[in-house]
Scaffold this active site. Structure first.
Site, PDB file in Angstrom:
ATOM      1  N   ASP A 250       0.850  -1.188   0.000  1.00 18.02           N
ATOM      2  CA  ASP A 250       0.000   0.000   0.000  1.00 18.02           C
ATOM      3  C   ASP A 250       0.885   1.236   0.000  1.00 18.02           C
ATOM      4  OD1 ASP A 250       1.081   0.266   2.526  1.00 18.02           O
ATOM      5  OD2 ASP A 250      -0.829   0.285   3.592  1.00 18.02           O
TER       6      ASP A 250
ATOM      7  N   ASP B 278       1.377   4.722   2.350  1.00 14.83           N
ATOM      8  CA  ASP B 278       0.974   5.304   3.631  1.00 14.83           C
ATOM      9  C   ASP B 278       1.334   6.783   3.700  1.00 14.83           C
ATOM     10  OD1 ASP B 278       0.415   2.623   5.140  1.00 14.83           O
ATOM     11  OD2 ASP B 278       2.431   2.362   4.331  1.00 14.83           O
TER      12      ASP B 278
ATOM     13  N   ASP C 269      -3.326   4.333   2.734  1.00 14.79           N
ATOM     14  CA  ASP C 269      -3.672   4.667   4.119  1.00 14.79           C
ATOM     15  C   ASP C 269      -3.373   6.143   4.359  1.00 14.79           C
ATOM     16  OD1 ASP C 269      -4.470   2.132   4.872  1.00 14.79           O
ATOM     17  OD2 ASP C 269      -2.519   1.583   5.722  1.00 14.79           O
TER      18      ASP C 269
HETATM   19  P1  8DG Z   1       4.153  -2.534   3.089  1.00 16.91           P
HETATM   20  O1  8DG Z   1       2.975  -1.628   3.087  1.00 16.91           O
HETATM   21  O2  8DG Z   1       5.111  -2.245   2.008  1.00 16.91           O
HETATM   22  O3  8DG Z   1       3.737  -3.971   3.108  1.00 16.91           O
HETATM   23  O4  8DG Z   1       4.967  -2.326   4.447  1.00 16.91           O
HETATM   24  P2  8DG Z   1       4.723  -1.236   5.559  1.00 16.91           P
HETATM   25  O5  8DG Z   1       4.434   0.091   4.949  1.00 16.91           O
HETATM   26  O6  8DG Z   1       5.865  -1.310   6.489  1.00 16.91           O
HETATM   27  O7  8DG Z   1       3.460  -1.811   6.329  1.00 16.91           O
HETATM   28  P3  8DG Z   1       2.038  -1.155   6.668  1.00 16.91           P
HETATM   29  O8  8DG Z   1       1.129  -2.296   7.010  1.00 16.91           O
HETATM   30  O9  8DG Z   1       1.567  -0.266   5.589  1.00 16.91           O
HETATM   31  O10 8DG Z   1       2.265  -0.344   8.015  1.00 16.91           O
HETATM   32  C1  8DG Z   1       3.018   0.831   8.067  1.00 16.91           C
HETATM   33  C2  8DG Z   1       3.273   1.229   9.503  1.00 16.91           C
HETATM   34  O11 8DG Z   1       2.117   1.762  10.102  1.00 16.91           O
HETATM   35  C3  8DG Z   1       3.668   0.043  10.367  1.00 16.91           C
HETATM   36  O12 8DG Z   1       4.969   0.225  10.825  1.00 16.91           O
HETATM   37  C4  8DG Z   1       2.765   0.069  11.543  1.00 16.91           C
HETATM   38  C5  8DG Z   1       2.115   1.414  11.478  1.00 16.91           C
HETATM   39  N1  8DG Z   1       0.768   1.424  12.027  1.00 16.91           N
HETATM   40  C6  8DG Z   1       0.380   2.201  13.091  1.00 16.91           C
HETATM   41  N2  8DG Z   1      -0.910   1.965  13.380  1.00 16.91           N
HETATM   42  C7  8DG Z   1      -1.334   1.072  12.496  1.00 16.91           C
HETATM   43  C8  8DG Z   1      -2.576   0.477  12.307  1.00 16.91           C
HETATM   44  O13 8DG Z   1      -3.532   0.748  13.016  1.00 16.91           O
HETATM   45  N3  8DG Z   1      -2.672  -0.407  11.289  1.00 16.91           N
HETATM   46  C9  8DG Z   1      -1.590  -0.678  10.497  1.00 16.91           C
HETATM   47  N4  8DG Z   1      -1.726  -1.562   9.506  1.00 16.91           N
HETATM   48  N5  8DG Z   1      -0.405  -0.126  10.653  1.00 16.91           N
HETATM   49  C10 8DG Z   1      -0.278   0.738  11.656  1.00 16.91           C
HETATM   50  O14 8DG Z   1       1.116   2.971  13.675  1.00 16.91           O
HETATM   51 MN    MN Z   2       2.649   0.349   3.811  1.00 18.39          MN
HETATM   52 MN    MN Z   3      -0.472   0.749   5.589  1.00 16.38          MN
END
Ligand code: 8DG
Ligand code: MN
Ligand code: MN
Length: 384
Positions: free
Chosen positions: A204, A206, A308
């Protein structure tokens, strides 16, 4: 052996937040194996076991060279008996029977497929597995009752399981910047998550959004969402309003890593024409139309991308940035360090010192590391 040929012992700190973990490392055969076992432990709701495997994998990621013999692992922290057994098997035989068996198992494959649907967590996937469902297609064919998120997850399954490229992340960044600056001039938009850590692809994109005038960011998300919806850029969105109250919630560490910021889990409709022609993926699987009944559109003019959005008050921005940059294990280790070593409690909102019984403010990630008594680790080395 002459003294000069002795490889120097590696001083490996035991918390991942004390170490530098680059994205590219030398032990991916071993870490991939350990992470299969970590994922499987998660699927079987064995959190402790899962974290143990993830910590072991993370130590190997921080090593300056590839592990060749068990001797290379001397004095390294976080390597439990089970992880060592798996590593030894791989070093001796090339593969680990437990890992290969896990990888092939019906339960692991089904759980991976089902949790791969947006909106489906381990609990739901486990229930569906026990009801005989095995993948996202079973959800359609057996007309499983789905919530709105899961409906979108099934509908856009192929796109959402196609990694998001950095290029696509940049295009979406431009869109989000335009949306946010249109509804609130002066707002600050930061790309967080894996892309901030230097990842080439992600599941995703962020974003963290704030404004230097504290309070100006309140109720911002519905305005951003309306703007995006008016432009026809959203395929799905679920906005949750801010529910963080310093006094009500207190310093207690939340049970899970969910924070209380105003947030929006969304699926963007990304026009392929916005991507430069040289990065256009000509692959026929790229939105090529209906192949298995999950994608209702045809043609290849756009694709679905998970985005996100999080809005933070300016005073919490440094904590939110640190909390949303990840990796997930790095975050977990930061909180464990704060609690176990410093008597503090860290969240994506604040840092609370239990001894002084007060919140410790910070204006930058660097300041938070300093308050925690840690050496600063830049985002690109937080790939624990
Ligand atoms: P990716 O998307 O490439 O798979 O990896 P990522 O960017 O490291 O993972 P992510 O699932 O998008 O999460 C990004 C960061 O956001 C992760 O370090 C944890 C943080 N985070 C929070 N709160 C929440 C929450 O409520 N849900 C999720 N999924 N992540 C959260 O601080
Ligand atoms: Mn992510
Ligand atoms: Mn995310």
């Amino acid at each position: 052996t002459k003294p000069s040929e002795v490889t120097p012992a590696i001083l490996m700190k035991s918390y991942a937040c004390q170490r530098r973990t680059p994205l590219k490392h030398h032990n991916s055969v071993l870490t991939d194996a350990l992470e299969i076992l970590a994922l499987n432990a998660e699927f079987t709701k064995n959190e402790g076991r899962s974290v143990a495997f993830r910590r072991a994998a993370s130590v190997l990621k921080a090593l300056p060279r590839g592990v060749r013999t068990m001797d290379d692992l001397k004095d390294l922290p976080c390597l439990g008996e089970h992880s060592l057994r798996v590593i030894k098997e791989i070093l001796d035989a090339g593969t680990s029977s437990e890992v290969e068996w896990t990888r092939q198992s019906e339960q692991f494959q089904a759980m991976k497929a089902l949790t791969g649907v947006f909106g489906v967590g381990v609990r739901t996937a486990d229930r569906w597995f026990r009801e005989g469902l095995r993948n996202h297609l079973d959800l359609i064919h057996k007309s499983q009752k789905l919530n709105r998120a899961q409906e979108a997850g099934v509908q856009y399954y192929n796109d959402l399981n196609t990694p998001v490229t950095k290029k696509e992340a940049m295009v979406i960044t431009v869109i989000v910047e335009k949306a946010v600056n249109d509804v609130l001039p002066g707002a600050i938009i930061t790309l967080t998550g894996g892309f901030r850590r230097g990842k080439e692809v992600g599941h995703d994109v962020d974003f963290l959004i704030t404004h230097p005038d504290e309070g100006a960011e309140e109720k911002l998300m519905p305005k951003i969402v309306n703007w995006l919806e008016d432009q026809g850029l959203l395929l799905y969105q679920k906005t949750t309003r801010n529910s963080y109250l310093e006094n009500k919630d207190g310093p207690a560490r939340p049970a899970c890593n969910m924070d209380r910021f105003e947030r929006c889990f969304s699926i963007f409709k990304l026009e392929r024409s916005k991507l430069d022609s040289d990065t256009r993926i000509e692959d026929s699987s790229y939105n090529s139309g209906v192949t298995d009944g999950t994608q209702t559109h045809s043609g290849s003019t756009w694709r679905a991308v998970r985005v996100d959005l999080v809005v933070s008050p300016y005073s919490q921005f440094a904590f939110a940035t640190l909390g949303w940059t990840g990796s997930k294990l790095f975050e977990r280790e930061l909180r464990r360090w704060a609690g176990q070593e410093k008597g503090m409690s860290l969240s994506s909102h604040a840092l609370y010192d239990s001894k002084q019984q007060r919140y410790l403010p910070a204006n930058s990630e660097e300041e938070i590391f300093t308050l925690l008594g840690l050496e600063y680790i830049p985002p690109s080395e937080r790939n624990a």
